[in-house]
Design an enzyme around this catalytic site. Structure first.
Site, mmCIF file in Angstrom:
data_model
loop_
_atom_site.group_PDB
_atom_site.id
_atom_site.type_symbol
_atom_site.label_atom_id
_atom_site.label_comp_id
_atom_site.label_asym_id
_atom_site.label_seq_id
_atom_site.Cartn_x
_atom_site.Cartn_y
_atom_site.Cartn_z
ATOM 1 N N GLU A 25 -6.766 30.636 2.415
ATOM 2 C CA GLU A 25 -5.978 29.695 1.610
ATOM 3 C C GLU A 25 -4.745 29.253 2.386
ATOM 4 O O GLU A 25 -4.046 30.063 2.987
ATOM 5 C CB GLU A 25 -5.569 30.365 0.295
ATOM 6 C CG GLU A 25 -4.768 29.442 -0.623
ATOM 7 C CD GLU A 25 -4.503 30.080 -1.970
ATOM 8 O OE1 GLU A 25 -5.490 30.381 -2.675
ATOM 9 O OE2 GLU A 25 -3.322 30.304 -2.297
ATOM 10 N N THR A 56 -3.553 24.667 -1.570
ATOM 11 C CA THR A 56 -2.933 24.838 -2.888
ATOM 12 C C THR A 56 -2.315 23.533 -3.398
ATOM 13 O O THR A 56 -2.175 22.544 -2.673
ATOM 14 C CB THR A 56 -1.853 25.925 -2.854
ATOM 15 O OG1 THR A 56 -0.811 25.529 -1.943
ATOM 16 C CG2 THR A 56 -2.431 27.250 -2.406
ATOM 17 N N TYR A 57 -1.922 23.590 -4.667
ATOM 18 C CA TYR A 57 -1.430 22.431 -5.414
ATOM 19 C C TYR A 57 -0.131 22.869 -6.073
ATOM 20 O O TYR A 57 -0.116 23.827 -6.845
ATOM 21 C CB TYR A 57 -2.490 22.092 -6.463
ATOM 22 C CG TYR A 57 -2.430 20.743 -7.117
ATOM 23 C CD1 TYR A 57 -2.862 19.608 -6.445
ATOM 24 C CD2 TYR A 57 -2.017 20.603 -8.444
ATOM 25 C CE1 TYR A 57 -2.882 18.364 -7.069
ATOM 26 C CE2 TYR A 57 -2.030 19.365 -9.072
ATOM 27 C CZ TYR A 57 -2.459 18.256 -8.380
ATOM 28 O OH TYR A 57 -2.486 17.034 -9.003
ATOM 29 N N ALA A 59 3.370 23.247 -8.323
ATOM 30 C CA ALA A 59 3.616 23.235 -9.769
ATOM 31 C C ALA A 59 3.841 21.812 -10.251
ATOM 32 O O ALA A 59 4.594 21.035 -9.651
ATOM 33 C CB ALA A 59 4.824 24.101 -10.101
ATOM 34 N N ASP A 168 -7.315 38.767 -21.521
ATOM 35 C CA ASP A 168 -7.409 38.203 -20.170
ATOM 36 C C ASP A 168 -8.860 38.175 -19.691
ATOM 37 O O ASP A 168 -9.317 37.183 -19.107
ATOM 38 C CB ASP A 168 -6.545 39.043 -19.228
ATOM 39 C CG ASP A 168 -6.002 38.222 -18.065
ATOM 40 O OD1 ASP A 168 -5.749 37.021 -18.243
ATOM 41 O OD2 ASP A 168 -5.831 38.795 -16.978
ATOM 42 N N ASN A 171 -10.826 35.496 -21.469
ATOM 43 C CA ASN A 171 -10.549 34.170 -20.916
ATOM 44 C C ASN A 171 -11.310 33.957 -19.608
ATOM 45 O O ASN A 171 -11.840 32.865 -19.354
ATOM 46 C CB ASN A 171 -9.050 33.997 -20.690
ATOM 47 C CG ASN A 171 -8.685 32.579 -20.298
ATOM 48 O OD1 ASN A 171 -9.035 31.619 -20.974
ATOM 49 N ND2 ASN A 171 -7.983 32.438 -19.181
ATOM 50 N N LYS A 175 -14.225 31.100 -18.542
ATOM 51 C CA LYS A 175 -14.241 30.264 -17.337
ATOM 52 C C LYS A 175 -15.623 30.269 -16.697
ATOM 53 O O LYS A 175 -16.140 29.215 -16.291
ATOM 54 C CB LYS A 175 -13.194 30.761 -16.332
ATOM 55 C CG LYS A 175 -11.744 30.612 -16.773
ATOM 56 C CD LYS A 175 -10.820 31.150 -15.682
ATOM 57 C CE LYS A 175 -9.380 31.255 -16.117
ATOM 58 N NZ LYS A 175 -8.503 31.804 -15.052
#
Length: 299
Positions: A25, A56-57, A59, A168, A171, A175
Site C-alpha cells: 500500500e 490510499t484516499y 479523508a 464488528d 459488519n 461486506k
C-alpha cells in the site's frame, strides 16, 4: 502459542519456501520529491510480483486527484495490478459511481472500498446526503457499476465506532455478503491478535480471505498517533525497544525490521501465506521482510 512454538523449533527464517503472496500500500504524494520517493519504492518492490498494489484516499476525498494520478501511472507504466481506494465521504452516489466508472475504463479492476474517516479529525462520522451510508452500501454500488475485485478493511482489535466485537464481525460479514473479495486487517503488533480475530471471524460464518496488514515502524511517535486513532494496542515491550532511537534512524530501521519480520515469521508458522504491507512509500523495510520470508524477485 502453538504457532510461536512451531516458529521457535525451526532455525530463524531458514528453509522457507518463498510461497507467500504479498501486496503493498502506498499513499499519493504531495510534491515532486515525494512523487519520486513513491516511484522509487514502486520500482524496488515490483520485482517481487505483488498480487496488487494499492493507493490510499485521503479523508473526505481530499487526495482524489492525486490518488487517481498515482493509480493511473502504476497501470500504464508497470505490469502490477493496481487497486484504488475509494470511500463514501463527501460524495453522492452518482459522484462515487462516476469515479468508479472512470477507473474501470482506465483498466483498474480492483477497488479498496472503505467507509472513510470524517474530514475533520475527532468528529463523528455522518453519511453524506445522497451518498452511500457505509462500506456495505458502497460495495453493492460498485458491483452495480462493474465486476470489480473488492478489498475491504477488518479490525482485529475492533473498529473504534463499533459497540463491540460481535457487531464488528457482523459488519464484516455483511461486506463479504455484499460482494467483497477479501478483507485486509488494520495493523497490529502481536501475532496472537490476528489468530484470535481470524478464529472469531470463521466462527461468525465469514469464509472470505482475511489478510494481515503489516506496518513496519518508520517512526514510533507516528505509530503511536495512528494507533490512537484506529484503536490498535502497542505492547509495552515495543516502546522500550524504540526508546532512545529518535535521532538514530539507521538503528531504528534495524529494530523495526527485526520486530516486523519476527511477527511475520510467527504468522507464517501459523499458516499465513498472504501479507499486505503498509509501506508509507518506503520500500526498504517491506522488501527486507519479504526477503527474509523467502520471497525473491522473479525474472
Amino acid at each position: 502459542m502453538r504457532e510461536a512454538q512451531r516458529a521457535l523449533e525451526t532455525p530463524l527464517f531458514s528453509g522457507l519456501a518463498g510461497d507467500i503472496e504479498v501486496s503493498f500500500e502506498f499513499f499519493p504524494p504531495k510534491s515532486d520529491k515525494m512523487a519520486q520517493t513513491l516511484w522509487d519504492s514502486v520500482e524496488t518492490l515490483a520485482p517481487l510480483s505483488p498480487r496488487f498494489v494499492s493507493v490510499t484516499y485521503g479523508a473526505g476525498g481530499s487526495t482524489r486527484e492525486r490518488t487517481h494520478a498515482a493509480v493511473r501511472r502504476i497501470v500504464t507504466e508497470t505490469s502490477m495490478p493496481a487497486a484504488a481506494h475509494l470511500t463514501c465521504v463527501n460524495a453522492t452516489r452518482e459522484e462515487v459511481d462516476a469515479v468508479a466508472r472512470e477507473y474501470w475504463e482506465e483498466g483498474v479492476r480492483h477497488i479498496v472500498a472503505l467507509r472513510g474517516d470524517p474530514p475533520e479529525g475527532g468528529t463523528a462520522y455522518k453519511p453524506h446526503p445522497g451518498g452511500y451510508a457505509n462500506a456495505v452500501e458502497l460495495i453493492a454500488g460498485l458491483k452495480r457499476v462493474a465486476d470489480f475485485e473488492i478489498s475491504v478493511a477488518a479490525y482485529p482489535e475492533v473498529h473504534p465506532d463499533s459497540p463491540d466485537r460481535q457487531a464488528d464481525l457482523d459488519n464484516l460479514k455483511r461486506k463479504f455478503d455484499a460482494g467483497a473479495t477479501r478483507a485486509i486487517t488494520q495493523f497490529f503488533f502481536e501475532p496472537e491478535c490476528f489468530f484470535d480475530f481470524r478464529d472469531k471471524a470463521v466462527a461468525a460464518g465469514i469464509e472470505g480471505e482475511i489478510v494481515p496488514g503489516i506496518m513496519p515502524v518508520l517512526s514510533f511517535g507516528a505509530v503511536q498517533r495512528m494507533s490512537g486513532l484506529c484503536g490498535t494496542g502497542i505492547p509495552d515491550w515495543m516502546e522500550g525497544l524504540f526508546a532512545g532511537l529518535d535521532e538514530k534512524p539507521d538503528a531504528r530501521q534495524l529494530v523495526s525490521a527485526t520486530i516486523a519480520a519476527e511477527m511475520c515469521r510467527r504468522l507464517y508458522a501459523g499458516g499465513v501465506r498472504q501479507f499486505h504491507f503498509y509501506t508509507l512509500n518506503r520500500a526498504e523495510l517491506s522488501y527486507a521482510i519479504c526477503h527474509m520470508l523467502g520471497l525473491r524477485p522473479k525474472a
